[in-house]
Design an enzyme around this catalytic site. Structure first.
Site, PDB file in Angstrom:
ATOM      1  N   TYR A  53       0.929  -1.216   0.042  1.00 40.20           N
ATOM      2  CA  TYR A  53      -0.176   0.097   0.130  1.00 40.20           C
ATOM      3  C   TYR A  53       0.726   1.120   0.140  1.00 40.20           C
ATOM      4  CZ  TYR A  53      -4.109  -2.927   1.212  1.00 40.20           C
ATOM      5  OH  TYR A  53      -5.287  -3.641   1.234  1.00 40.20           O
ATOM      6  N   GLY A 221     -16.736   0.815  -3.785  1.00 40.99           N
ATOM      7  CA  GLY A 221     -15.996   2.058  -4.732  1.00 40.99           C
ATOM      8  C   GLY A 221     -16.861   3.313  -4.594  1.00 40.99           C
ATOM      9  N   LEU A 224     -22.433   2.873  -2.934  1.00 39.56           N
ATOM     10  CA  LEU A 224     -23.390   2.649  -1.903  1.00 39.56           C
ATOM     11  C   LEU A 224     -23.336   3.713  -1.020  1.00 39.56           C
ATOM     12  CD1 LEU A 224     -23.024  -1.027  -1.470  1.00 39.56           C
ATOM     13  CD2 LEU A 224     -25.021  -0.057  -2.563  1.00 39.56           C
TER      14      LEU A 224
END
Length: 329
Positions: A53, A221, A224
């Protein structure tokens, strides 16, 4: 903030897990520090990262790997008491350089990757060390031997998986049992109202073995998170999100109307739906700003009625249950 056992283990973690994939990419270091400060103040004790990350997950080392871990390490170094107040999780598997042994789950790479993560995190142990993907080219005897050595040395406490199929979970757990090991305590999977494939075989396997589910991308993503209302307010969206909106517009209209009737934010309802599942230990949230973190803290307090859960199933139908009943008599 409520806390729950991580799978069948005795370890208790917050129902919201702070995902740090954005640290170093879309979120700068001072903001990342603020997010971690506020997370701890809110009772979130579960922090998740990965060695890859902080940059694009590709072999291009010019983009900078390990940045998220380094940011967490510098935050921990500011106050050494923080380390004992969080459950720190990271991952191994993704390519960390361009060499043939700089990736996957060989014992060679697991050892080197763990040592590198410990240095970046500025800690002497990882609470939850997760296999980021399955490696079917490496035997489980080798993988578990490497993990067992890390546990014996005190560098790792618990082992988890991510993006495993149901049969991968079963195979891994049976191999661990044969070595008298605890094995997996958690699995990170893609799971949200729009992506429910794990209900077929992954979730039944997790329930059988007592492994806690940690859903990633709980808001699909951002789909929602009240995307229609945000679009009406003039907020910019990517071309990919615009395509998804058009594909799911009727469902999104029903979903956002239901959330409005409940008096709750769509993002909070999506998170609350996941937390209602008995196999889900915690769901990952990946705030890019402190405002996004504050908005997520409401979700564990929301209780959804049976009628609301049925309506959500009607709007966002799953695969029809568990395998094989979902597709066979």
């Amino acid at each position: 903030m409520d806390h729950q056992h991580l799978g069948r283990s005795g370890l208790r973690v917050s129902r919201l897990c702070l995902g740090t994939m954005n640290f170093g990419m879309t979120t700068d270091e001072p903001t990342s520090f603020d997010i971690m400060d506020q997370a701890m103040e809110a009772g979130i004790n579960f922090f998740d990262t990965a060695d890859v990350y902080g940059g694009p997950q590709s072999p291009d080392m010019d983009k900078g790997y390990g940045i998220s871990e380094e940011i967490i390490g510098r935050w921990l170094a500011q106050d050494r008491t923080r380390r004992d107040r969080i459950v720190l999780a990271t991952k191994v598997y993704q390519p960390m350089d361009t060499g043939p042994n700089d990736r996957r789950l060989s014992a060679y790479h697991i050892r080197r990757a763990c040592e590198a993560s410990l240095r970046r995190l500025q800690t002497d142990h990882i609470d939850l060390y997760q296999m980021h993907h399955v490696d079917r080219s490496t035997p489980w005897e080798e993988i578990w031997q490497a993990m067992e050595q890390l546990v014996r040395e005190g560098k790792v406490t618990y082992i988890g998986s991510s993006n495993f199929a149901g049969w991968d979970i079963a195979t891994a757990q049976n191999a661990a049992t044969a070595r008298n090991l605890l094995g997996l305590v958690s699995e990170q999977s893609l799971y949200n109202l729009t992506a429910r494939t794990v209900e077929l075989e992954v979730i039944p396997a997790l329930r059988y073995y007592g492994i806690g589910l940690i859903p990633w991308s709980p808001l699909a993503g951002g789909l929602l998170g009240g995307v229609l209302r945000k679009a009406e307010q003039g907020r910019r969206t990517s071309e990919q999100v615009r395509r998804q909106i058009e594909q799911h517009r009727s469902q999104l209209e029903r979903y956002e109307a239901l959330c409005a009737d409940l008096g709750e934010e769509p993002a909070d309802v999506a998170l609350a739906w996941l937390l209602h599942h008995p196999v889900v230990t915690a769901t990952i949230i990946g705030p890019r700003t402190t405002e996004q973190l504050s908005g997520s803290r409401r979700a564990p307090e929301i209780s959804l009625s049976d009628g609301t859960l049925r309506e959500l199933d009607d709007i966002w139908p799953g695969p029809g249950g568990e395998a094989p009943q979902a597709y066979a008599w």
